[in-house]
Structures are given as structure tokens and as C-alpha cells.
Design a protein around this motif. Sequence first.
Motif, PDB file in Angstrom:
ATOM      1  N   ASP A 285       0.826  -1.212   0.000  1.00 29.32           N
ATOM      2  CA  ASP A 285       0.000   0.000   0.000  1.00 29.32           C
ATOM      3  C   ASP A 285       0.859   1.260   0.000  1.00 29.32           C
ATOM      4  O   ASP A 285       0.588   2.217  -0.737  1.00 29.32           O
ATOM      5  N   ARG A 286       1.895   1.257   0.831  1.00 26.36           N
ATOM      6  CA  ARG A 286       2.760   2.439   0.903  1.00 26.36           C
ATOM      7  C   ARG A 286       3.407   2.736  -0.442  1.00 26.36           C
ATOM      8  O   ARG A 286       3.468   3.898  -0.873  1.00 26.36           O
ATOM      9  N   LEU A 287       3.875   1.693  -1.117  1.00 23.45           N
ATOM     10  CA  LEU A 287       4.502   1.895  -2.425  1.00 23.45           C
ATOM     11  C   LEU A 287       3.479   2.361  -3.458  1.00 23.45           C
ATOM     12  O   LEU A 287       3.779   3.229  -4.291  1.00 23.45           O
ATOM     13  N   MET A 288       2.294   1.795  -3.423  1.00 20.47           N
ATOM     14  CA  MET A 288       1.246   2.210  -4.365  1.00 20.47           C
ATOM     15  C   MET A 288       0.856   3.669  -4.147  1.00 20.47           C
ATOM     16  O   MET A 288       0.548   4.387  -5.094  1.00 20.47           O
ATOM     17  N   GLU A 289       0.869   4.107  -2.895  1.00 24.98           N
ATOM     18  CA  GLU A 289       0.491   5.483  -2.577  1.00 24.98           C
ATOM     19  C   GLU A 289       1.631   6.464  -2.807  1.00 24.98           C
ATOM     20  O   GLU A 289       1.403   7.625  -3.168  1.00 24.98           O
ATOM     21  N   ARG A 290       2.855   6.014  -2.594  1.00 20.91           N
ATOM     22  CA  ARG A 290       4.027   6.905  -2.725  1.00 20.91           C
ATOM     23  C   ARG A 290       4.340   7.200  -4.181  1.00 20.91           C
ATOM     24  O   ARG A 290       4.741   8.315  -4.545  1.00 20.91           O
ATOM     25  N   TYR A 291       4.157   6.209  -5.057  1.00 19.19           N
ATOM     26  CA  TYR A 291       4.535   6.350  -6.462  1.00 19.19           C
ATOM     27  C   TYR A 291       3.298   6.284  -7.351  1.00 19.19           C
ATOM     28  O   TYR A 291       2.264   5.732  -6.975  1.00 19.19           O
ATOM     29  N   ARG A 292       3.423   6.847  -8.528  1.00 20.82           N
ATOM     30  CA  ARG A 292       2.318   6.788  -9.495  1.00 20.82           C
ATOM     31  C   ARG A 292       2.369   5.431 -10.200  1.00 20.82           C
ATOM     32  O   ARG A 292       2.777   5.322 -11.350  1.00 20.82           O
TER      33      ARG A 292
END
Length: 422
Positions: A285-292
Motif C-alpha cells: 500500500d505504501r509503495l502504491m500510494e508513494r509512487y504513481r
Amino acid sequence: MVELYPYQKKWLADDSRFKIGMFARQCGKTFTSTLEIVIDCLNRKARWVILSRGERQAREAIQEGIRRHCEAFKASFELMEYPFDPVIKVLEVQFPNGSKISALPANPDTARGFSASVLLDEFAFHQQSRRIWQALFPVISAGHKLRVISTPNGKGNKFYELMTDTSGEWSKHQVDIYEAVRQGLPRDIDQLRRALNDPDGWAQEYELQWLDEATAWLDYDLIASCESEHLPEYEGGECYLGWDVARRRDLSVLWVLEQVGDVLVSREMVALQRESFQDQLQVFDRLMERYRVRRACLDQTGMGEVLVELCKRKWGEYAVEGLIFSNSVKQDLAVQIKRRFEDRKVRIPIDREVRDSLHSVKKITLPSGNSRFDAERDEVGHADHFWALALAIHAGDVPRLIQFRSAGERWSPPLGKYGFAF
């Protein structure tokens, strides 16, 4: 009795406790080693175990080696077959004096089940050779003998380590095709080389060269050509994510690539070990939210099935794709990652563990003529970085039409939660 060549007699006469031999193909290494075992069993009450690369090879060691020698000696014996576990069968020869010889496929579990002298047949080709070795050594610790024979299979296995060991504990024998023919083996070397029509195969199988770079799918030079000590900061571009899922033995690796022109640049790589699925999902989730992240590709095999379902619920069917790792899928992923490296269209950080993981995958030709891509499992995983990066590259090679406004901002799927209680 069959007449032995000098190099076979030398092997047979060597009674060292730890003995290892590297022989060219079809030079009689298994035949001679099984002859030594039969002689030992006839001379005393002995217990031997033959661990082969597969069930077919174990059966051949008994039928074409042990049985033929027993018949040549006119020795009484009984041949039996029984299950070792639900999927593995053991072939066993028993002698009137109480000696026994068992043959079965090698894996860490089968290596633990005996206290006996051991022959490791074609050890360079055993899957998980280091784990087999760790499980095996206590088996022979009570004074038993250990015989290791093989042709070479690159440097990424325990056989290479043993053959290049300098401790002096091992009695070593090495016979290439030229030496075998010089000592009387009837082979037409030029005809064999022409018929094989494979310089790398000839060098490894007959000249006993360590062709690690020839067997590795990504060689070290190719990997180094795409490494970068200073990767630029993320600037909000579209990204692709690959996730090689694991829970216990291996690493669970998530890799994010940003599209910068026609190059995929590494933005973040996270390696998790023995983390709960809930914690892994939080990292995703963090990666999905941090990057496009335009698209994420996950290993759906086995335990990944539920994770793919949950991620699709939260992030949408078009943003998340699961891939089941069949041989054909792994081949497609391996071809895609190699093409990116050869074209210098990917950038990765300089990291020894990552480099070794990328280098560990080999293209293995099966007896059927088909190929598979695999790596030996070791203490740091099972080529987990390779497959995470390959999944991220695959996500970038087949993009979905998903629109983003800015980093971390995306359309809302029907379910804002996973909808699943851990």
C-alpha cells in the motif's frame, strides 16, 4: 568382469574416506563408483546410499550399475522397491551378509533419513545442493565414506566448491575426454564435437570447464552494465511494481521502476523475510500510494493467490495483475528482463545481494528438450530479486490505461478496504 581403463582402476583403488571425481560425460564414472560399492558390500557388512539427481537416474544406478556388478560376481542379492514418502520411491538391494544399498532422488529430506556411506551421483546437477550437503554430512559423520562424482555445471553449486577446495581433506580425480581416450576409452573426439555442435556444451561436458557465465541467464558483466551508483530522485513519473511473494523460507521482494524516457529506473526495492501478510500488504500500500504506479504485477502462485485477490479489491482489476509461475510464464519474464538488460533500458542500484540474485537464475535444458528457468535456493532466497524485477519490467512492457493526477492520487475503487479480516 568388464575390463577397466587406468583412470577407473585408479578411482577404484583409492580408499580415501572423502573422494571426489569430475569426469567427462559417458566415461563410466557411475559404473565404476557402483562397482566400488558392490565390492565393499561383498567384503563386509556395509550400508550405502546413492543419491541421484532424479528417480530415473537412481533407477539406472541400480539397474545398470549395482545389478550388473552383482550378476558379474554371481552374488546373491534381493532387489526391492518401497515408498520413502508419498511421492518418492526407494530402490534397495540387500545381500545375504546384511549389506544394503539404497538409491533414491536427492533432496534435503531424503539426505537425512540414513546413517550410511553415500554416493552423490552427478552432484553438480542436484537442486538445492547446499541444503542437501548440510543435511547429508551428519549421515556420514560416524566414520562412513563419502563419494562425490559429476560433470561440472557452472560455479553456483556445492560441487564447484568441493572440487576447488584447498583444505587437503579430499582425494580428487579429474578426467576429461582427451585423457579418457588417451587411456583407452574408444571415442571419436572430432565426431563427438561436430555432432554436439555446441562449443559451450563441449567445453563443459567434455573438457570440464567451469562455464558459470555460459549457464547464468544474466552474466555479471551484463548486470554491471545496468548498475548505477547514484540513481536520480523520483520526479513523479509513472511507475511499475513487481512483487515476488514469499512468507517463510524465501524473501518477499517488492520492486518499483519509474519510466524515464525509454528507460525503467529503480526507485525503491524492499526485501522482507518472514513478515506477516498483513505487514507485507501495508508495504505494498505504501509503495502504491508513494509512487504513481500504473500497474503492479504479483506472483500469484500458491500463497500469492489471496494477496492478488485482496490487492485487486483495493486497487482495482486494471491496476493489479497476478501471474501464476508456470514454465512458460517464467520463460516470458526471463526473456523480457534479459532484453531490457541487453538494450541497457533498465537501471538498478549497486548491491551485492541483488547482483547475486540476478545472476543465480539459469536456463536449464530438460531431457524432453524443453527449458526451464530456475535458481538454487540458498540462505538469502530463491532468486527473489530477479523475479520481482522481472515482474516490474513485465508490468511496464504491457501497461494498462489508468489515469493518475499526481503522485499518490488515484481513482477510488469500489472497496476502500481489503474486506478481509486477518
